[in-house]
Enzyme design. Structure first.
Site, PDB file in Angstrom:
ATOM      1  N   PRO A   2     -26.510  -7.299 -14.916  1.00 55.51           N
ATOM      2  CA  PRO A   2     -25.352  -7.060 -15.432  1.00 55.51           C
ATOM      3  C   PRO A   2     -24.508  -7.043 -14.112  1.00 55.51           C
ATOM      4  CG  PRO A   2     -26.836  -5.102 -16.139  1.00 55.51           C
ATOM      5  CD  PRO A   2     -27.556  -6.132 -15.140  1.00 55.51           C
ATOM      6  N   GLU A   3     -23.018  -7.698 -14.377  1.00 51.68           N
ATOM      7  CA  GLU A   3     -22.188  -7.635 -13.288  1.00 51.68           C
ATOM      8  C   GLU A   3     -20.928  -6.942 -14.007  1.00 51.68           C
ATOM      9  OE1 GLU A   3     -21.142  -9.962 -10.313  1.00 51.68           O
ATOM     10  OE2 GLU A   3     -22.889 -11.096 -10.018  1.00 51.68           O
ATOM     11  N   LYS A  60     -18.824  -1.483 -11.250  1.00 51.16           N
ATOM     12  CA  LYS A  60     -20.057  -1.506 -12.062  1.00 51.16           C
ATOM     13  C   LYS A  60     -20.401  -0.108 -12.490  1.00 51.16           C
ATOM     14  CE  LYS A  60     -21.832  -4.634  -9.080  1.00 51.16           C
ATOM     15  NZ  LYS A  60     -22.728  -5.522  -8.244  1.00 51.16           N
ATOM     16  N   ARG A 251     -27.744 -11.815   1.272  1.00 51.26           N
ATOM     17  CA  ARG A 251     -27.971 -12.238  -0.352  1.00 51.26           C
ATOM     18  C   ARG A 251     -27.974 -13.696  -0.386  1.00 51.26           C
ATOM     19  NH1 ARG A 251     -26.857  -8.677  -4.492  1.00 51.26           N
ATOM     20  NH2 ARG A 251     -28.004 -10.162  -5.687  1.00 51.26           N
TER      21      ARG A 251
END
Ligand SMILES: [Zn+2]
Length: 261
Positions: A2-3, A60, A251
């Site tokens: 989920p973003e 978020k 990342r």
């Protein structure tokens, strides 16, 4: 994973379906899932007999206002989903597994009317907290102004991708959305943030807005033009150049060596 777009869908589901219903029972079987000193007894005491009055979001983090004045913070982590009356928000195909395994209901409430709200999280990387410190997060990505983005960039020599992914600076942008926005803006993710020109700052601001708007309309953070080209041996959807795969800001990062500078 989920973003911000998936979290916004979950927030909207809560706001549409979970408000103004009396909470009869609190389901908190997993004390590890409760964070910042919250205990099963503590969250039960805070919610039982109350109702949710509003579902907000910052980045978020989902913030559910409670009739008592408390605020329930919900983190979806890597695999969390919100279910109201057993109905989930968003596209079920997005997630690795959709078996309705009650063991994955890490937290939830039963309403007095017979319905329920659950946070289902197979990987158990989400969290629940009470009265979260909202100010540890930067401005929400949806509300970010050009002036805020410029000030954030000017203060840092770190790679621009690491800066816009840092939740304390801008709340809500994860790995996929950052790569997509930088690709749309034509900016190399490894560029030092404070080196961005005025024009590049403007392009990046517009690209962040476009990314959120366009991918939101398409159905989620996995629907980006660059995202669909992620993977080894693939090419830039804009100019056909082989994509560059690096680690930036810790990342895995995809970018185009031809049109991103
Ligand atoms: Zn390109």
């Amino acid at each position: 994973m989920p973003e911000i777009l998936e979290v916004e869908t979950a927030r909207a589901l809560l706001d549409a379906r979970a408000l103004d219903r009396e909470i009869a029972k609190v389901h908190a079987p997993d004390s590890w899932f409760l964070k910042r000193g919250l205990t099963p007894a503590g969250v039960r005491a805070a919610l039982r007999g109350q109702s949710f009055t509003r579902a907000r979001r910052r980045g978020k983090l989902i913030l559910v206002d409670v009739s008592s004045g408390a605020v329930l913070g919900l983190h979806l982590g890597m695999s969390g989903r919100v279910l109201v009356d057993d109905e989930a928000a968003g596209d079920p195909l997005l997630y690795a597994s959709n078996k309705a395994d009650p063991a994955w209901h890490r937290f939830g409430v039963a309403f007095a009317d017979g319905g329920s709200m659950y946070l289902r999280d197979p990987r158990r990387l989400g969290a629940v907290e009470l009265d979260p410190d909202e100010d540890r997060l930067g401005p929400d990505a949806f509300d970010l102004t050009l002036a805020e983005l410029r000030a954030i960039c000017a203060r840092s020599r770190a790679p621009i991708k690491a800066v816009i992914m840092d939740q304390s600076r801008i709340a809500g942008l994860g790995n996929l959305l950052c790569d997509e926005a930088l690709w749309r803006a034509g900016i190399d993710p490894a560029r030092a943030a404070h080196d961005l020109t005025d024009d590049e700052g403007k392009r990046l601001h517009r690209a962040i807005r476009d990314t959120l708007r366009i991918l939101g309309r398409r159905g989620g953070s996995h629907t980006g033009d660059l995202t669909s080209a992620r993977g080894p041996g693939l090419h830039c959807p804009k100019d056909g150049a082989p994509l560059l795969r690096r680690t930036v800001g810790g990342r895995t990062t995809y970018s185009c060596p031809v049109h991103q500078h």
